[in-house]
Write a protein that holds these residues in place. Structure first.
Motif, PDB file in Angstrom:
ATOM      1  N   LYS A  41      16.178  30.687  37.222  1.00 24.37           N
ATOM      2  CA  LYS A  41      15.060  31.532  36.770  1.00 24.37           C
ATOM      3  C   LYS A  41      15.363  32.218  35.439  1.00 24.37           C
ATOM      4  N   TYR A  42      16.656  32.357  35.091  1.00 23.49           N
ATOM      5  CA  TYR A  42      17.004  33.019  33.829  1.00 23.49           C
ATOM      6  C   TYR A  42      16.871  32.110  32.611  1.00 23.49           C
ATOM      7  N   TYR A  44      14.104  31.155  31.504  1.00 22.69           N
ATOM      8  CA  TYR A  44      12.806  31.374  30.876  1.00 22.69           C
ATOM      9  C   TYR A  44      12.633  32.702  30.169  1.00 22.69           C
ATOM     10  N   SER A  49      11.353  29.516  27.248  1.00 23.69           N
ATOM     11  CA  SER A  49      10.005  29.040  27.579  1.00 23.69           C
ATOM     12  C   SER A  49       9.496  28.111  26.484  1.00 23.69           C
ATOM     13  N   GLY A  92       2.852  29.418  40.310  1.00 25.25           N
ATOM     14  CA  GLY A  92       3.659  29.311  39.102  1.00 25.25           C
ATOM     15  C   GLY A  92       2.881  28.676  37.975  1.00 25.25           C
ATOM     16  N   ASP A 116       1.873  34.048  38.986  1.00 26.42           N
ATOM     17  CA  ASP A 116       3.052  33.934  38.131  1.00 26.42           C
ATOM     18  C   ASP A 116       3.781  35.278  38.054  1.00 26.42           C
ATOM     19  N   ASP A 144       6.018  36.701  42.627  1.00 26.62           N
ATOM     20  CA  ASP A 144       6.990  35.622  42.715  1.00 26.62           C
ATOM     21  C   ASP A 144       6.470  34.679  43.797  1.00 26.62           C
ATOM     22  N   SER A 146       7.576  32.195  45.181  1.00 19.74           N
ATOM     23  CA  SER A 146       8.514  31.666  46.177  1.00 19.74           C
ATOM     24  C   SER A 146       8.635  32.590  47.391  1.00 19.74           C
ATOM     25  N   THR A 168       7.904  21.170  40.417  1.00 17.39           N
ATOM     26  CA  THR A 168       8.698  22.383  40.596  1.00 17.39           C
ATOM     27  C   THR A 168       9.286  22.410  42.004  1.00 17.39           C
ATOM     28  N   ASN A 171      12.844  21.572  42.165  1.00 15.89           N
ATOM     29  CA  ASN A 171      13.868  22.519  41.731  1.00 15.89           C
ATOM     30  C   ASN A 171      14.334  23.416  42.877  1.00 15.89           C
ATOM     31  N   GLU A 285      21.060  23.975  37.340  1.00 21.18           N
ATOM     32  CA  GLU A 285      19.800  23.604  38.013  1.00 21.18           C
ATOM     33  C   GLU A 285      19.897  22.246  38.692  1.00 21.18           C
TER      34      GLU A 285
END
Ligand code: TRP
Length: 325
Positions: A41-42, A44, A49, A92, A116, A144, A146, A168, A171, A285
Motif C-alpha cells: 500500500k505504500y 502509492y 501513483s 478501489g 477509495d 479502505d 479491504s 487487484t 494482489n 508485492e
C-alpha cells in the motif's frame, strides 16, 4: 538463512502525522523479520501513483489493455445483465477509465459509489463524473475497501452491482482474497452482481516481461518505495545499491516483486539499523494469477456463483460476472 538483525541504536524519531507513524511501524516491522518485506500500500504516494499510471500504458503490461478491450467488447452484455436503476459500487476506484465504459453502456444506472482511501482523489473524480453523467447519483465513500464499510443510505433498496477491475484481487493472498469476496458479498447484499477483472495464468515469459519492462518503469515504481522511506522517514537507503527483481513463482502461480540489495550493506531508519546480505531482498508485492476454474472455485467458496466470463482472444485476462448465491 542468516537472520539479519535490526539493531536498536537510538530512540526512534517521533513522526508528526499518524500516517507517518503507521508507515514507520510497518517499515520497521517489515525490515526486522526474515525474509524482509514492505506492505504494497505504500507504493502509492504521488510519484508512485503517477508511475503506476505509466505502467498501465506500457507495451509489455498487457492486463490493462486486455481488460479495457474485454469491457468495450462486452459493454452491451454487461449492460444487459445490470438490473434497472441499480447502484454500481467500485472497490478501489482509480482513474475511472474502466468505470466510464460501464457507466456509458448501462444507461439505467441510478448511482455510482466509488470506494477509495484517498478522499481528495475521490472528490476530484466525482466532480468530473457528475458533469459527464448528470443522471447518475455520484456517492463517493472514503474507506479502505479491504475492510467492511457502510454503503450510503441513498442506495437503500437499489439493486447492487460490485465492480473490482485491474486484477487487484491478485494482489491479495488467496485466503485474503476469499475473505474479501465474502465481505464484499455481505456489503453488497442478497442478489447482488459482482464484476471482477482477473489476470490469468499464462506463458511465464509473457508474465515476466509484463513486470520487467524495457523502459524500467516498473523498476522505478518498486524502487520509489525506498525513496519514500528516505524522504518521509529519514532513512538512508542508497537506492542505486538496490535492484528491482520480478519473477514468476510457478508453484504459487504468482509474480513476486522484490528489491534486492546488490551488496552487503547497512541502512538506518528511525534510529534503527537494517543489515542486508549481498543479494538479500525485500519482498514488496505479489500478483497471483488464476485460471478461470480456480477463480470460479474461489468465488463459489466465498458465496458467489459465476454467471458469465469473458476473455480476450489470447486468454490473457478475464472479466467475471458473479451473482451472490
Ligand atoms: N493488480 C495489477 C497487477 O498485479 C496491478 C499492479 C499492482 C501492479 N501492483 C503492481 C503492476 C506492481 C505492476 C507492479 O498486475
Amino acid at each position: 538463512m542468516a537472520r539479519s538483525a535490526l539493531a536498536r541504536t537510538a530512540l526512534p524519531v517521533e513522526p508528526a502525522h499518524p500516517e507517518a507513524t503507521a508507515f514507520a511501524t510497518d517499515a520497521i516491522a517489515g525490515l526486522t523479520t526474515t525474509p524482509k518485506r514492505l506492505p504494497p500500500k505504500y507504493f502509492y504516494d504521488v510519484t508512485g501513483s503517477e508511475l503506476f499510471e505509466r505502467i498501465t500504458t506500457l507495451p509489455e503490461y498487457y492486463p490493462t489493455r486486455c481488460e479495457l478491450g474485454i469491457l468495450r467488447e462486452h459493454a452491451a452484455d454487461i449492460a444487459a445483465l445490470i438490473p434497472q436503476a441499480a447502484a454500481l459500487i467500485e472497490f478501489g476506484s482509480g482513474a475511472s477509465v474502466k468505470t466510464r465504459i460501464v457507466l456509458g453502456a448501462a444507461k439505467s444506472l441510478a448511482a455510482y459509489v466509488p470506494v477509495d482511501i484517498s478522499r481528495d482523489f475521490l472528490e476530484r473524480q466525482a466532480l468530473a463524473l457528475r458533469k459527464q453523467y448528470p443522471g447518475v447519483a455520484m456517492l463517493p465513500v472514503a474507506a479502505d475497501f479491504s475492510k467492511p464499510f457502510d454503503l450510503p443510505v441513498t442506495i437503500e433498496g437499489m439493486p447492487r452491482v460490485g465492480f473490482f477491475p485491474g486484477s487487484t484481487i491478485g494482489n491479495l493472498e488467496p485466503h485474503e482474497a476469499c475473505t474479501f469476496m465474502r465481505q464484499a458479498g455481505e456489503t453488497l447484499g442478497a442478489g447482488a452482481l459482482f464484476i471482477v477483472g482477473v489476470d490469468l495464468v499464462k506463458d511465464q515469459r509473457v508474465l515476466q516481461k509484463a513486470y520487467n519492462d524495457k523502459q524500467g518503469v516498473t523498476a522505478k515504481f518498486n524502487l520509489n518505495l525506498l525513496t519514500r522511506l528516505n524522504r518521509e522517514l529519514g532513512a538512508n537507503f542508497n537506492v542505486s545499491a538496490f535492484e528491482h527483481h520480478a519473477l514468476y513463482n510457478r508453484e504459487k502461480s504468482r509474480i513476486e516483486m522484490h528489491l534486492a540489495s546488490t551488496k552487503r550493506q547497512k541502512v538506518r531508519l528511525c534510529g534503527e539499523t537494517a543489515d542486508f546480505r549481498a543479494g538479500e531482498t525485500i519482498h514488496t508485492e505479489n500478483s497471483y494469477k488464476y485460471s478461470i476454474e480456480s477463480f470460479g472455485a474461489m468465488a463459489r467458496g466465498s458465496g458467489w456463483t459465476p454467471v458469465e466470463v469473458w476473455t480476450d482472444a489470447d486468454k490473457c485476462f478475464s472479466v467475471n460476472v458473479l451473482k451472490r448465491a
